[in-house]
Design a protein around this motif. Structure first.
Motif, PDB file in Angstrom:
ATOM      1  N   THR A 161       0.834  -1.205   0.000  1.00 46.21           N
ATOM      2  CA  THR A 161       0.000   0.000   0.000  1.00 46.21           C
ATOM      3  C   THR A 161       0.864   1.249   0.000  1.00 46.21           C
ATOM      4  O   THR A 161       0.569   2.238  -0.695  1.00 46.21           O
ATOM      5  N   THR A 162       1.935   1.231   0.766  1.00 42.47           N
ATOM      6  CA  THR A 162       2.867   2.363   0.791  1.00 42.47           C
ATOM      7  C   THR A 162       3.445   2.610  -0.593  1.00 42.47           C
ATOM      8  O   THR A 162       3.597   3.766  -1.027  1.00 42.47           O
ATOM      9  N   ALA A 163       3.769   1.541  -1.313  1.00 45.63           N
ATOM     10  CA  ALA A 163       4.270   1.690  -2.684  1.00 45.63           C
ATOM     11  C   ALA A 163       3.230   2.364  -3.564  1.00 45.63           C
ATOM     12  O   ALA A 163       3.562   3.219  -4.405  1.00 45.63           O
TER      13      ALA A 163
ATOM     14  N   GLN B   9       4.497   5.655  -5.071  1.00 51.84           N
ATOM     15  CA  GLN B   9       4.935   5.487  -6.463  1.00 51.84           C
ATOM     16  C   GLN B   9       3.793   5.339  -7.450  1.00 51.84           C
ATOM     17  O   GLN B   9       4.006   5.432  -8.656  1.00 51.84           O
ATOM     18  N   GLY B  10       2.596   5.060  -6.946  1.00 51.75           N
ATOM     19  CA  GLY B  10       1.472   4.850  -7.849  1.00 51.75           C
ATOM     20  C   GLY B  10       1.436   3.461  -8.447  1.00 51.75           C
ATOM     21  O   GLY B  10       0.682   3.200  -9.386  1.00 51.75           O
ATOM     22  N   ASN B  11       2.255   2.519  -7.930  1.00 50.22           N
ATOM     23  CA  ASN B  11       2.244   1.142  -8.413  1.00 50.22           C
ATOM     24  C   ASN B  11       2.577   0.211  -7.253  1.00 50.22           C
ATOM     25  O   ASN B  11       2.854   0.657  -6.135  1.00 50.22           O
ATOM     26  N   LEU B  12       2.540  -1.088  -7.525  1.00 51.72           N
ATOM     27  CA  LEU B  12       2.752  -2.091  -6.474  1.00 51.72           C
ATOM     28  C   LEU B  12       4.174  -2.638  -6.441  1.00 51.72           C
ATOM     29  O   LEU B  12       4.437  -3.641  -5.777  1.00 51.72           O
TER      30      LEU B  12
ATOM     31  N   GLY C 175      -5.963  -6.971  -3.507  1.00 54.51           N
ATOM     32  CA  GLY C 175      -7.131  -6.279  -2.966  1.00 54.51           C
ATOM     33  C   GLY C 175      -6.859  -5.608  -1.640  1.00 54.51           C
ATOM     34  O   GLY C 175      -7.197  -4.435  -1.437  1.00 54.51           O
ATOM     35  N   THR C 176      -6.227  -6.324  -0.712  1.00 53.53           N
ATOM     36  CA  THR C 176      -5.961  -5.752   0.614  1.00 53.53           C
ATOM     37  C   THR C 176      -5.072  -4.517   0.528  1.00 53.53           C
ATOM     38  O   THR C 176      -5.383  -3.490   1.151  1.00 53.53           O
TER      39      THR C 176
END
Length: 698
Positions: free
Chosen positions: A66-68, A72-75, A113-114
């Motif tokens: 989630t922090t990413a 950064q706008g991505n996973l 999802g989480t």
């Protein structure tokens, strides 16, 4: 006179209300509603104060993902992997992070999802100075989010219950279901992928139930479509719900079906597009059924999954046994929602049985059924709705059964699953991931009754089983063996193993000389550790020609499937057998280069040499993993000792020559022994044969 109803339905409550009672004023809240909000607060407090935590398991990096997204706008988690030393953080076991391609990016290995739905929570947490990269902060954030979601699920459960029952009865039902199921023991112990998933499945069931009960004029198809996709995004097992819901809508409300298909299908296509652009795969690997490794034994796993003492749905949640009673009720039996739930259960069970881990890993009870609890609850509520139509005795019996069985569930899930650390430790020794088949049906040590005594007894049995298996493999079929201390636990263990032919060699085990006395045995084998005890038997004859001793090379070859650590003491070089030197050379060891009285350390895994070091100085080596192994070797002139520490526990005999520790895949001890490779390359622990006097033991 009306019969007293333990669970008054909403209809009966309205019928019993007096017309002379003044209507509540605007914004006035009933006492039952105040009790509901106090109960919601209780849910929050109970979850936040629980002692059992699984936050460092599968959920560990969800909030870092989630922090990413926020930063950064991505996973992609490349920056965090490089920054945090993933090997040390995971103890060398990277099951939570995967890399896309040899030179690709790092990603959280579990459903996306989480991390996505946690964005507002993590944003607030970061604003308060919390960092999910720090384990303590991550744990606090996980439990905080889990507690908030638990409150939301409880309130929705009350709303669902209030469709069928009066407010007080709905409140009691909601408390029984929430605290008596995996809502507490799973959703309250970590931010699993089931937490958000269960919220969405609850909303789906609530939407359908409100329409069935006449609270809605139509089903909001677009809303149901979004909820189904959101649940799937959290966990792909939600596919087991999607098909029954589509069938339900095609049967009951075809007008909403196109919207459901359009929204869920459209979002799914966008998900496929993102997966292709990000991974060059149609679906991310956690979602892709082509990458699943189906386990064997479909039918073999079914009963343990439903009724077993390790993960059994009905064993851990006995109140759900009442579900079977719905088939005896004509007004419930063929209700669409009732059929939907059972079809959902069948599909869901098939998915679990085809998975590679139907035991749900390190967790408590039937975690994998958590998202189905809303469906089970609605069936129980449909049954409760028709209680007034039943004979008084049957009605009272069913209501009392609910109270009693849900009370057992509260003990299992709230007191044990959420607050007894022994239920968490139960997953280890033996490791549940490595020993599922031996533990799935073991009613002697059920997880929901875990205690310190039970765990110690199981640990003793596990260690004994590994030792006996090692010895039994060296002896002929059908012989008898004396081993272990003469205590009742060992005797019970041996008795059970003898009945079951546990080791498959028709050998008979004894743990006392007195048991041998009445057995009629003429001869038996025993460990040299018990030589002094055996010699005290009048007339006993020890066969000097019948010894079972392996040289180091044969021992290493026999245990090539395991992980082995070697530590030299004094001198280990002058007496190795030719077989030992040949085997070590075959795995590319440089053991022949070790000089007289030098220190030596070796690490072998799966028959391959992982690490080797030697020299005139003291040598030290540390192997990270599920458990840390620290090996120190000191030759005669630099300390003269050998130590092998498994998570700080000494496992070396500290004898002259080579000391050996053998571990299984979960780094549990299989065997410890030593070989005096200075003088005689034979195992110190020897199996010997004894012949009893004709008159038996005196």
């Amino acid at each position: 006179m009306r019969e007293l109803l333990i669970f008054p339905t909403k209809t009966m409550q309205l019928e019993n209300s007096s017309t002379s009672t003044p209507l509540m004023q605007p914004f006035e809240i009933s006492i039952a509603r105040w009790a509901m909000w106090l109960s919601a607060l209780l849910v929050f407090v109970v979850v936040m104060s629980g002692t059992v935590r699984y936050t460092e398991g599968d959920a560990r990096y969800s909030l870092l993902a989630t922090t990413a997204l926020l930063e950064q706008g991505n996973l992609r988690m490349d920056a965090y992997v490089n920054e945090l030393d993933l090997e040390a953080l995971n103890n060398g076991h990277n099951w939570m992070i995967f890399r896309s391609g040899d030179a690709g990016h790092f990603y959280y290995d579990y459903p996306v999802g989480t991390p996505i739905f946690s964005i507002p929570f993590v944003w607030i947490g970061r604003a308060l100075g919390m960092n999910p990269a720090v384990i303590a902060d991550d744990t606090s954030m996980q439990i905080g989010i889990a507690a908030i979601l638990c409150v939301a699920i409880f309130l929705l459960l009350f709303r669902l219950s209030n469709l069928f029952l009066g407010e007080w009865a709905a409140l009691l039902f909601s408390l029984g279901i929430f605290f008596g199921t995996t809502f507490t023991s799973t959703l309250g112990t970590a931010l699993w992928s089931q937490n958000f998933q269960t919220l969405f499945t609850m909303l789906v069931i609530l939407e359908l139930a409100e329409w069935e009960q006449g609270k809605r004029t139509k089903i909001r198809g677009a809303w149901v479509g979004f909820l189904l996709f959101a649940a799937y995004l959290c966990r792909p097992t939600s596919a087991a719900l999607i098909l029954p819901v589509i069938g339900y809508l095609a049967w009951r409300d075809r007008k909403s079906l196109p919207w459901t298909l359009a929204v869920s299908g459209g979002l799914f296509l966008l998900f496929l597009l993102w997966s292709w652009l990000e991974f060059h795969m149609i679906l991310p690997r956690y979602y892709d059924p082509r990458l699943w490794r189906p386990g064997k034994g479909f039918i073999e796993h079914l009963l343990p999954l439903w009724f077993g003492p390790a993960r059994g749905l009905w064993s851990f949640t006995p109140v759900l046994l009442l579900l079977f009673g719905a088939w005896a009720m004509k007004k419930v039996r063929f209700q669409p929602l009732h059929l939907l739930v059972w079809v959902w259960l069948i599909f869901h069970t098939i998915l679990l049985l085809r998975s590679q881990s139907p035991w749900a890993g390190w967790t408590f009870g039937p975690r994998f059924f958590t998202e189905m609890i809303p469906g089970f609850a609605v069936v129980l509520l449909m049954m409760a709705k028709h209680l007034p139509e039943m004979p008084p005795k049957l009605r009272t019996g069913l209501a009392a059964s609910f109270v009693f069985l849900s009370g057992i569930g509260v003990y299992i899930h709230t007191f044990q699953g959420l607050n007894n650390l022994e239920t968490q430790a139960w997953n280890d020794n033996p490791n549940i991931d490595q020993n599922w088949k031996t533990r799935r049906w073991d009613w002697r040590h059920p997880q929901f009754l875990a205690s310190e005594y039970q765990r110690a007894k199981l640990a003793q049995e596990t260690a004994l089983e590994l030792q006996i298996r090692q010895l039994a493999g060296r002896l002929p079929n059908g012989v008898s063996m004396l081993y272990g201390p003469p205590d009742p636990n060992v005797r019970q263990c041996f008795s059970r193993w003898n009945r079951q032919d546990h080791f498959g060699k028709q050998q008979t085990l004894y743990n006392s000389l007195y048991a041998l006395q009445s057995s009629g045995e003429k001869e038996f084998w025993f460990s040299s550790n018990q030589l002094s005890e055996v010699r005290e038997i009048p007339g006993i004859v020890i066969d000097s020609l019948s010894f079972v001793r392996l040289c180091l090379g044969d021992f290493l070859k026999a245990n090539s499937q395991h992980e082995i650590f070697l530590a030299g003491k004094d001198d280990a070089t002058t007496g190795p057998a030719l077989e030992t030197r040949a085997y070590l050379q075959s795995i590319h060891s440089q053991f022949d280069s070790v000089k007289l009285r030098e220190s030596y350390i070796g690490h072998i895994r799966g028959g391959k040499l992982i690490h080797e070091q030697w020299g005139p100085e003291k040598q030290e080596y540390v192997a990270q993993g599920l458990k840390k192994v620290r090996v120190v070797s000191a030759g005669l002139f630099v300390g003269n000792f050998a130590t092998i520490l498994l998570d700080g526990r000494e496992c070396s005999f500290n004898n002259r020559g080579i000391n050996v520790l053998v571990l299984d895949n979960s780094r549990e001890v299989v065997w410890t022994t030593s070989f005096d490779t200075h003088a005689d390359d034979r195992e110190r622990v020897v199996l010997m044969k004894a012949v009893l006097p004709k008159s038996g033991l005196q």
